[in-house]
Design an enzyme around this catalytic site. Structure first.
Site, PDB file in Angstrom:
ATOM      1  N   HIS A 111       0.834  -1.206   0.000  1.00 10.69           N
ATOM      2  CA  HIS A 111       0.000   0.000   0.000  1.00 10.69           C
ATOM      3  C   HIS A 111       0.867   1.255   0.000  1.00 10.69           C
ATOM      4  CE1 HIS A 111      -3.619   2.407   1.311  1.00 10.69           C
ATOM      5  NE2 HIS A 111      -2.646   3.188   1.765  1.00 10.69           N
ATOM      6  N   GLU A 112       1.814   1.327   0.943  1.00 12.48           N
ATOM      7  CA  GLU A 112       2.641   2.521   1.065  1.00 12.48           C
ATOM      8  C   GLU A 112       3.539   2.720  -0.149  1.00 12.48           C
ATOM      9  OE1 GLU A 112       2.232   4.835   3.189  1.00 12.48           O
ATOM     10  OE2 GLU A 112       0.816   3.756   4.447  1.00 12.48           O
TER      11      GLU A 112
ATOM     12  N   HIS B 264       1.637   4.076  -3.032  1.00 13.67           N
ATOM     13  CA  HIS B 264       1.547   5.540  -3.006  1.00 13.67           C
ATOM     14  C   HIS B 264       2.789   6.172  -3.627  1.00 13.67           C
ATOM     15  CE1 HIS B 264      -2.185   6.083  -0.967  1.00 13.67           C
ATOM     16  NE2 HIS B 264      -1.797   5.637   0.202  1.00 13.67           N
TER      17      HIS B 264
ATOM     18  N   HIS C 267      -5.624   6.632  -2.790  1.00  7.53           N
ATOM     19  CA  HIS C 267      -6.537   5.687  -2.161  1.00  7.53           C
ATOM     20  C   HIS C 267      -7.664   5.315  -3.115  1.00  7.53           C
ATOM     21  CE1 HIS C 267      -5.314   6.854   2.195  1.00  7.53           C
ATOM     22  NE2 HIS C 267      -4.646   5.807   1.766  1.00  7.53           N
ATOM     23  N   CYS C 268      -7.975   4.031  -3.136  1.00 13.99           N
ATOM     24  CA  CYS C 268      -9.084   3.524  -3.938  1.00 13.99           C
ATOM     25  C   CYS C 268     -10.364   3.659  -3.112  1.00 13.99           C
ATOM     26  CB  CYS C 268      -8.828   2.059  -4.290  1.00 13.99           C
ATOM     27  SG  CYS C 268     -10.081   1.327  -5.341  1.00 13.99           S
TER      28      CYS C 268
ATOM     29  N   CYS D  91      -9.861  -3.091  -2.086  1.00 13.47           N
ATOM     30  CA  CYS D  91      -8.563  -3.040  -2.760  1.00 13.47           C
ATOM     31  C   CYS D  91      -7.486  -2.758  -1.725  1.00 13.47           C
ATOM     32  CB  CYS D  91      -8.604  -1.923  -3.806  1.00 13.47           C
ATOM     33  SG  CYS D  91      -7.050  -1.542  -4.640  1.00 13.47           S
TER      34      CYS D  91
ATOM     35  N   CYS E 150      -7.301  -3.778  -7.137  1.00 12.91           N
ATOM     36  CA  CYS E 150      -8.469  -3.863  -8.015  1.00 12.91           C
ATOM     37  C   CYS E 150      -8.023  -3.689  -9.469  1.00 12.91           C
ATOM     38  CB  CYS E 150      -9.499  -2.806  -7.632  1.00 12.91           C
ATOM     39  SG  CYS E 150      -9.009  -1.116  -8.050  1.00 12.91           S
TER      40      CYS E 150
ATOM     41  N   CYS F 295      -6.618  -0.081 -10.275  1.00 13.68           N
ATOM     42  CA  CYS F 295      -5.305   0.190  -9.680  1.00 13.68           C
ATOM     43  C   CYS F 295      -4.222  -0.670 -10.323  1.00 13.68           C
ATOM     44  CB  CYS F 295      -5.356  -0.028  -8.168  1.00 13.68           C
ATOM     45  SG  CYS F 295      -6.336   1.228  -7.297  1.00 13.68           S
TER      46      CYS F 295
END
Length: 289
Positions: free
Chosen positions: A208-209, A212, A218-219, A224, A243, A246
């Site tokens: 996640h990080e 970015h 953010h979705c 996701c 997803c 993304c």
């Protein structure tokens, strides 16, 4: 005439490749799970985000791997147990598959690199480090060859400022550096029994990080790994899967074979007995066979 024929071949090849990619994303879109309206306490309940379409991502400034910036690094800071060290190695392996970029673990640094004035005792009587200090005075000064992203990992809890109890992590997306703590990921103490749960959480947070850092926002539409979360319990409800939208964003920057990546993720989850994660990959593979 020969030049015209070559041009037509190139255009036909490009069109076939584009159609192949479109077919992949259209197929796995069927496995996207739409988010329910947020409940009180959840991220989207208190954060009114606009989201990011594929088109707006393409127009944004975002990092694209180059010859001199194509390696993801993990920097361990602390005194890690054998099980924690194993989690870090497995995270390295996962990120290399997930982003399809070389990923390396840097030599571990001692907790002694954090001065006393940037430490405190938290409200649970646990030691904490100031995340901003690690970001600015450790991560940003780390000399790495061909870095595209750098994620620090600590075994000590983190806090972002005096009035906050704790933070899971902190990042500077423009500098492509971040730091996260594994302290809260393993239900107090990491054991063989909770190893996979802690690993799954760590994989989600790191992907996640670093996502970015590659320009993904953010979705807000479907479940996701790029969903924002307010708590570890909310993180547990979010899929480790990107997803379809993304995935399309990431693939537009990092030109990899989507199906090959998916097969490698399936193999990784199977090898590490991550059953729920494995099911997600199998579902996508069924769509693209």
């Amino acid at each position: 005439m020969r030049k015209l024929s070559l041009l037509l071949i190139v255009l036909l090849f490009y069109s076939c490749q584009k159609n192949k990619e479109d077919q992949y994303f259209d197929a796995i879109e069927n496995n996207d799970v739409k988010l329910m309206p947020p409940a009180e306490g959840e991220w989207l309940y208190s954060h009114k985000e606009k989201g990011q379409s594929f088109e707006s991502f393409l127009k944004s400034k975002h990092v694209i791997p180059k010859k001199d910036s194509n390696i993801i690094y993990i920097k361990p800071i602390g005194n890690f147990t054998a099980l924690q060290t194993k989690q870090i190695e497995l995270t390295k392996q996962y990120l290399e598959i997930y982003f399809q970029l070389k990923t390396e673990v840097l030599p571990r640094s001692s907790n002694d690199i954090i001065p006393e004035e940037f430490r405190r005792i938290g409200n649970e009587n646990q030691e904490q480090f100031l995340a901003g200090y690690i970001l600015d005075s450790v991560m940003k000064k780390e000399r790495t060859l061909n870095k595209i992203a750098l994620m620090g990992l600590t075994e000590i809890d983190l806090y972002p400022k005096p009035e906050w109890n704790f933070v899971f992590g902190l990042a500077s997306y423009t500098q492509k550096v971040g730091v996260s703590s594994i302290y809260r990921l393993n239900d107090e103490k990491l054991t063989d029994a909770n190893f996979n749960l802690g690993l799954s959480r760590l994989l989600k947070i790191c992907s996640h990080e670093i996502g970015h850092m590659f320009g993904l926002h953010h979705c807000i539409e479907v479940n996701c790994v790029m969903n924002g979360t307010n708590s570890l319990s909310e993180t547990d409800t979010k899929q480790i899967r990107l997803c379809s939208v993304c995935q399309r964003k990431l693939n537009s920057s990092i030109k990899y074979d989507n199906k090959k990546r998916l097969i490698a993720l399936e193999k990784y989850f199977q090898s590490n007995n991550l059953t729920e994660e494995l099911k997600l990959m199998k579902n996508d593979l069924e769509r693209v066979q």
